[in-house]
Design a protein around this motif. Structure first.
Motif, mmCIF file in Angstrom:
data_model
loop_
_atom_site.group_PDB
_atom_site.id
_atom_site.type_symbol
_atom_site.label_atom_id
_atom_site.label_comp_id
_atom_site.label_asym_id
_atom_site.label_seq_id
_atom_site.Cartn_x
_atom_site.Cartn_y
_atom_site.Cartn_z
ATOM 1 N N LEU A 121 0.824 -1.205 0.000
ATOM 2 C CA LEU A 121 0.000 0.000 0.000
ATOM 3 C C LEU A 121 0.859 1.257 0.000
ATOM 4 C CD1 LEU A 121 -2.573 -1.118 2.737
ATOM 5 C CD2 LEU A 121 -2.793 -1.356 0.248
ATOM 6 N N ASP A 122 0.290 2.358 -0.498
ATOM 7 C CA ASP A 122 0.983 3.634 -0.415
ATOM 8 C C ASP A 122 0.956 4.135 1.033
ATOM 9 O OD1 ASP A 122 -1.362 5.577 0.037
ATOM 10 O OD2 ASP A 122 -1.999 4.550 -1.787
ATOM 11 N N GLN A 123 1.754 5.167 1.312
ATOM 12 C CA GLN A 123 1.951 5.612 2.695
ATOM 13 C C GLN A 123 0.642 5.989 3.392
ATOM 14 O OE1 GLN A 123 4.788 5.563 4.503
ATOM 15 N NE2 GLN A 123 3.589 6.258 6.276
ATOM 16 N N ARG A 124 -0.185 6.769 2.718
ATOM 17 C CA ARG A 124 -1.421 7.233 3.352
ATOM 18 C C ARG A 124 -2.359 6.066 3.633
ATOM 19 N NH1 ARG A 124 -5.527 11.897 0.949
ATOM 20 N NH2 ARG A 124 -7.079 11.762 2.621
ATOM 21 N N THR A 125 -2.515 5.186 2.649
ATOM 22 C CA THR A 125 -3.400 4.031 2.826
ATOM 23 C C THR A 125 -2.839 3.081 3.864
ATOM 24 O OG1 THR A 125 -4.007 4.233 0.496
ATOM 25 C CG2 THR A 125 -4.617 2.196 1.602
ATOM 26 N N ARG A 126 -1.508 2.956 3.900
ATOM 27 C CA ARG A 126 -0.846 2.088 4.866
ATOM 28 C C ARG A 126 -1.208 2.499 6.284
ATOM 29 N NH1 ARG A 126 4.998 2.801 3.880
ATOM 30 N NH2 ARG A 126 4.348 1.876 1.897
ATOM 31 N N GLU A 127 -1.170 3.789 6.569
ATOM 32 C CA GLU A 127 -1.477 4.267 7.912
ATOM 33 C C GLU A 127 -2.926 4.003 8.277
ATOM 34 O OE1 GLU A 127 0.662 5.419 10.202
ATOM 35 O OE2 GLU A 127 2.203 4.884 8.756
ATOM 36 N N THR A 128 -3.823 4.185 7.302
ATOM 37 C CA THR A 128 -5.253 3.952 7.558
ATOM 38 C C THR A 128 -5.524 2.492 7.878
ATOM 39 O OG1 THR A 128 -5.861 5.767 6.085
ATOM 40 C CG2 THR A 128 -7.565 4.143 6.573
#
Length: 223
Positions: A172-179
């Motif tokens: 996942l990309d960084q933003r989606t990873r955090e979510t």
């Protein structure tokens, strides 16, 4: 009052392949409502550890107890039944059926576990609503984050004792990873299960209640 049995307990676990020791006398436990992150370089045995917990890899010695039962001693039929009831898994790429809808992908796990059809679909729909994933449409067209949230729903639909996640945010990309990481580490408190996450990402590992690293086959506690 007697202490509760840990959701997952590993004792003296050893696994060797091609004269290389991947897991060397491992001991740890995770209780219901708690999370553990396992880090370490590629090839260190992190995924092998999860496969031992699933009963898909038989260790050379030691025990792996899930909900109080040593899965290393179960027959193939007994293991399949115990795994369906007590273990949920989230893989790096979801491992979903792209031609099915999110609702079907989640419900099928319950149906295979013997849940009545109406309840299986109702439970699947409840989980998808909680996780913010549309029920309809083709799973293959979902975003990466939506696919992983669907995979989390599938892992939870049988109300498992333990959820195992193998690099669940790695694709996942960084933003989606955090979510997705925030959602995943919220699961133990909300669902009353234990969570074990294998990850390369220190920011994901930092969310866990406890953190260990596999180094030369041994577990090293991390602060």
């Amino acid at each position: 009052m007697a202490a509760r049995t840990p959701a997952l307990r590993v004792e003296g676990l050893r696994y060797e392949i091609d004269d290389r020791v991947l897991l060397d006398d491992l001991d740890f436990q995770v209780s219901a409502g708690q999370s553990l992150a396992v880090t370490g370089p590629s090839g260190s045995g992190k995924s092998t550890l999860l496969m031992c917990a699933l009963g898909l890899v038989k260790p050379d010695s030691g025990t792996v107890s899930v909900a109080g039962t040593d899965v290393t001693r179960l027959s193939a039929r007994g293991l399949a039944s115990h795994r369906r009831r007590h273990l949920g898994v989230v893989f790096q790429f979801g491992e979903l059926l792209p031609e099915l809808s999110p609702l079907e992908n989640v419900a099928i796990a319950a149906l295979l576990g013997g849940v009545e059809r109406r309840r299986a679909y109702a439970d699947a729909a409840d989980l998808l609503r909680w996780l913010g994933v549309p029920e309809r449409g083709t799973t293959g067209l979902l975003s990466g984050g939506e696919r992983q949230r669907t995979a989390v729903a599938r892992a939870l639909v049988m109300e498992p004792t333990v959820v195992l996640a193998d690099e669940p945010t790695g694709a996942l990309d960084q933003r989606t990873r955090e979510t997705v990481a925030e959602l995943l580490f919220d699961v133990p408190a909300r669902r009353g299960c234990a969570l074990v996450v294998v990850t390369h990402d220190p920011s994901v590992a930092a969310r866990a209640d406890a953190r260990v690293s596999l180094d030369s086959g041994r577990l090293v506690e991390r602060s």
